[in-house]
Design a protein around this motif. Structure first.
Motif, short mmCIF file in Angstrom:
data_model
loop_
_atom_site.label_atom_id
_atom_site.label_comp_id
_atom_site.label_asym_id
_atom_site.label_seq_id
_atom_site.Cartn_x
_atom_site.Cartn_y
_atom_site.Cartn_z
N ALA A 312 0.88 -0.73 0.04
CA ALA A 312 0.23 -0.17 -0.11
C ALA A 312 0.73 1.08 -0.15
O ALA A 312 1.54 0.88 0.99
CB ALA A 312 -0.98 0.02 1.00
N ARG A 313 0.17 2.26 -0.46
CA ARG A 313 1.02 3.95 -1.01
C ARG A 313 -0.11 4.51 -0.24
O ARG A 313 -1.35 4.13 -0.69
CB ARG A 313 1.89 4.20 -1.90
N HIS A 314 0.99 5.58 -0.04
CA HIS A 314 -0.03 7.51 0.27
C HIS A 314 -1.02 7.20 -1.33
O HIS A 314 0.10 7.69 -2.11
CB HIS A 314 0.37 8.17 0.60
N PHE A 315 -2.21 7.93 -1.49
CA PHE A 315 -2.14 8.20 -3.19
C PHE A 315 -1.60 9.52 -3.40
O PHE A 315 -1.39 9.60 -4.52
CB PHE A 315 -4.22 7.83 -2.88
N PRO A 316 -2.59 11.10 -2.62
CA PRO A 316 -2.61 12.82 -3.45
C PRO A 316 -1.14 12.52 -3.43
O PRO A 316 -0.41 11.81 -2.76
CB PRO A 316 -3.47 13.16 -2.57
N GLY A 317 -0.99 13.59 -4.51
CA GLY A 317 0.71 13.86 -4.26
C GLY A 317 1.19 14.70 -3.56
O GLY A 317 2.45 14.75 -3.70
N LEU A 318 -0.05 14.89 -2.14
CA LEU A 318 0.84 15.74 -0.90
C LEU A 318 0.60 15.19 -0.04
O LEU A 318 -0.10 14.49 0.11
CB LEU A 318 0.30 17.27 -1.32
N VAL A 319 2.03 15.36 0.91
CA VAL A 319 1.63 14.40 2.34
C VAL A 319 1.99 15.65 2.97
O VAL A 319 1.95 16.36 3.73
CB VAL A 319 2.75 13.61 1.99
N LYS A 320 1.31 15.18 4.08
CA LYS A 320 1.11 15.48 5.26
C LYS A 320 2.47 14.58 6.73
O LYS A 320 2.15 13.84 6.40
CB LYS A 320 -0.09 16.06 6.81
N ALA A 321 2.97 15.53 7.61
CA ALA A 321 3.53 14.71 8.91
C ALA A 321 2.19 14.33 9.55
O ALA A 321 0.70 14.54 9.47
CB ALA A 321 4.05 15.77 9.65
N GLY A 322 2.68 12.91 10.04
CA GLY A 322 1.68 11.90 10.14
C GLY A 322 1.10 10.88 9.03
O GLY A 322 0.40 10.30 9.58
N ASP A 323 0.71 11.27 7.95
CA ASP A 323 0.39 10.41 7.20
C ASP A 323 1.27 9.21 6.75
O ASP A 323 2.32 8.85 7.11
CB ASP A 323 -0.02 10.65 5.16
N CYS A 324 0.53 7.56 6.70
CA CYS A 324 1.55 6.54 6.20
C CYS A 324 1.20 6.28 5.34
O CYS A 324 0.46 7.51 3.98
CB CYS A 324 -0.58 5.62 6.68
N VAL A 325 2.68 6.48 5.02
CA VAL A 325 3.36 6.51 3.61
C VAL A 325 3.26 5.20 2.54
O VAL A 325 3.43 5.37 1.44
CB VAL A 325 4.90 7.59 3.84
N SER A 326 3.30 4.37 2.91
CA SER A 326 3.99 2.73 2.22
C SER A 326 3.67 1.75 3.37
O SER A 326 3.19 2.24 5.05
CB SER A 326 5.25 2.97 2.33
N VAL A 327 2.83 0.68 2.99
CA VAL A 327 2.79 -0.39 4.10
C VAL A 327 3.58 -1.81 3.05
O VAL A 327 3.22 -1.78 1.83
CB VAL A 327 1.31 -0.75 3.71
N LEU A 328 4.25 -2.01 4.25
CA LEU A 328 5.08 -3.78 3.58
C LEU A 328 4.29 -4.50 4.01
O LEU A 328 3.96 -5.17 4.91
CB LEU A 328 6.54 -3.60 3.33
N ALA A 329 4.46 -5.76 3.08
CA ALA A 329 4.35 -6.84 3.58
C ALA A 329 5.40 -8.65 2.36
O ALA A 329 5.86 -8.03 1.98
CB ALA A 329 2.65 -6.89 2.90
N VAL A 330 5.24 -9.23 3.85
CA VAL A 330 6.57 -10.21 3.05
C VAL A 330 5.32 -11.45 2.29
O VAL A 330 4.56 -11.79 3.02
CB VAL A 330 6.48 -11.10 4.36
N ALA A 331 5.84 -11.67 1.13
CA ALA A 331 5.14 -12.91 0.65
C ALA A 331 5.46 -14.46 1.21
O ALA A 331 7.04 -14.70 1.68
CB ALA A 331 5.90 -13.49 -0.89
N VAL A 332 4.30 -14.87 1.49
CA VAL A 332 4.88 -16.60 2.12
C VAL A 332 3.97 -17.66 1.13
O VAL A 332 3.16 -17.21 0.91
CB VAL A 332 4.14 -16.19 3.92
N GLY A 333 4.67 -18.49 1.88
CA GLY A 333 3.43 -19.77 1.51
C GLY A 333 4.06 -19.86 -0.18
O GLY A 333 4.99 -19.18 -0.90
#
Ligand SMILES: [Zn+2]
Length: 333
Positions: A312-333
């Motif tokens: 996952a990633r932040h969508f709009p082009g502008l970002v504010k302090a505290g916004d979730c910028v990215s989510v990483l996940a690990v491939a399993v199985g």
């Protein structure tokens, strides 16, 4: 506990009646333009005799569209002759937010997914949550709640369930996720699970399944196809709708710790350095936040704290302090 007043919501459908009913959950809401008015939340019940009950919801957040697009269609097309048991469909759970195209309700700023267990004497959002908590969730065997990223996030398309203390309940939920057959299937970790519909359903012992299917405040042809096929698959898997599950390959993902989340520490213009689904190494720069108040300033680098792929990633082009910028996940199985 037993001193709670009854819910002010009146359903115009009978949850015990066979056939298809299209009606409303009517919530009185007195306001400037309608003194004795109500919020009319669309509901559909498709029932054919005894059997399990599925409770299907979209629009828990009002700016996420794959769920409503799948659920208005299934409400329109599901034939009770295909059904054994009951399907309760609420395509736009936080209906005022859905009508406004916003994540939270324009009436009370209520975030439905932080409002559980709700209150029968609370705000409009809390009253809807209370109705689900005390009237709808207890009827259900399986609870499916569609989400996407809304206006501020974008996700690789996945169906998800949570790791649970009750391993029998957890196994049933992951089996339903597998049946949904999204391109990705997630063992999900929440930033903070307090007040969530997920938590309310899981604590009641229900099989709870959710999704994140895209985002950006719109939908895509591919993600809507995934939603429509997936929900039918889950209903077939549960034995509520006849026919075989149309399985396809899914890549399981895990969110092993809070290290998967990254948050902005400054305002600015965001430059994503990795696209959704691409691999990321521990320490790699996943995004840069450029200060825009003056020239000559170096960007803030957001570095991965684990290896995985960008889920996952932040969508709009502008970002504010505290916004979730990215989510990483690990491939399993
Ligand atoms: Zn959502």
């Amino acid at each position: 506990m037993s001193t709670l007043r009854p819910s002010p919501i009146t359903p115009t459908v009978d949850f015990e009646r066979d056939g298809v009913q299209h009606g409303f959950l009517r919530l009185p809401y007195s306001r400037d333009d309608s003194a004795w008015g109500s919020v009319m939340i669309p509901v559909c019940v498709v029932r054919n005799g005894k059997g399990s009950t599925a409770l299907l919801t979209g629009g828990n957040h009002g700016d996420e569209y794959e769920g409503p697009l799948a659920l208005y269609e299934i409400a329109r097309t599901l034939d009770p002759k295909q059904v054994s048991g009951t399907v309760i469909i609420v395509p736009a759970m936080n209906y005022p937010a859905f009508r406004a195209g916003t994540r939270t309700s324009p009436i009370d700023k209520g975030n439905m997914n932080r409002s559980f267990p709700g209150r029968p004497d609370g705000t409009v959002t809390e009253k809807i949550a209370d109705y689900f908590q005390r009237e709808l969730l207890p009827r259900a065997d399986i609870v499916f709640d569609f989400h996407s990223g809304g206006k501020t996030l974008d996700f690789v398309p996945f169906c998800a369930a949570h790791t649970l203390p009750d391993k029998v309940q957890e196994k049933k939920a992951f089996a339903a996720v597998e049946a949904f057959s999204a391109p990705f299937s997630m063992r999900m970790t929440e930033i903070d699970a307090v007040g969530m519909y997920d938590t309310a359903a899981e604590e009641m012992g229900k099989v709870f399944v959710t999704t994140e299917l895209g985002g950006g405040g719109t939908s895509r042809a591919e993600t809507v196809r995934i939603a429509r096929r997936g929900i039918l698959n889950v209903l077939r898997h549960a034995g509520i709708v006849d026919g075989a599950v149309e399985k396809s390959r899914t890549q399981w993902l895990d969110m092993p710790s809070a290290d998967c989340f990254a948050f902005a520490e400054d305002d600015g213009m965001i430059e994503t350095m990795v696209d959704l689904g691409e691999p990321v190494e521990d320490g790699q720069v996943v995004a840069r936040i450029h200060p825009v108040g003056r020239t000559g300033q170096a960007p803030q680098e957001i570095r991965a704290r684990m290896s995985g792929l960008l889920a996952a990633r932040h969508f709009p082009g502008l970002v504010k302090a505290g916004d979730c910028v990215s989510v990483l996940a690990v491939a399993v199985g």
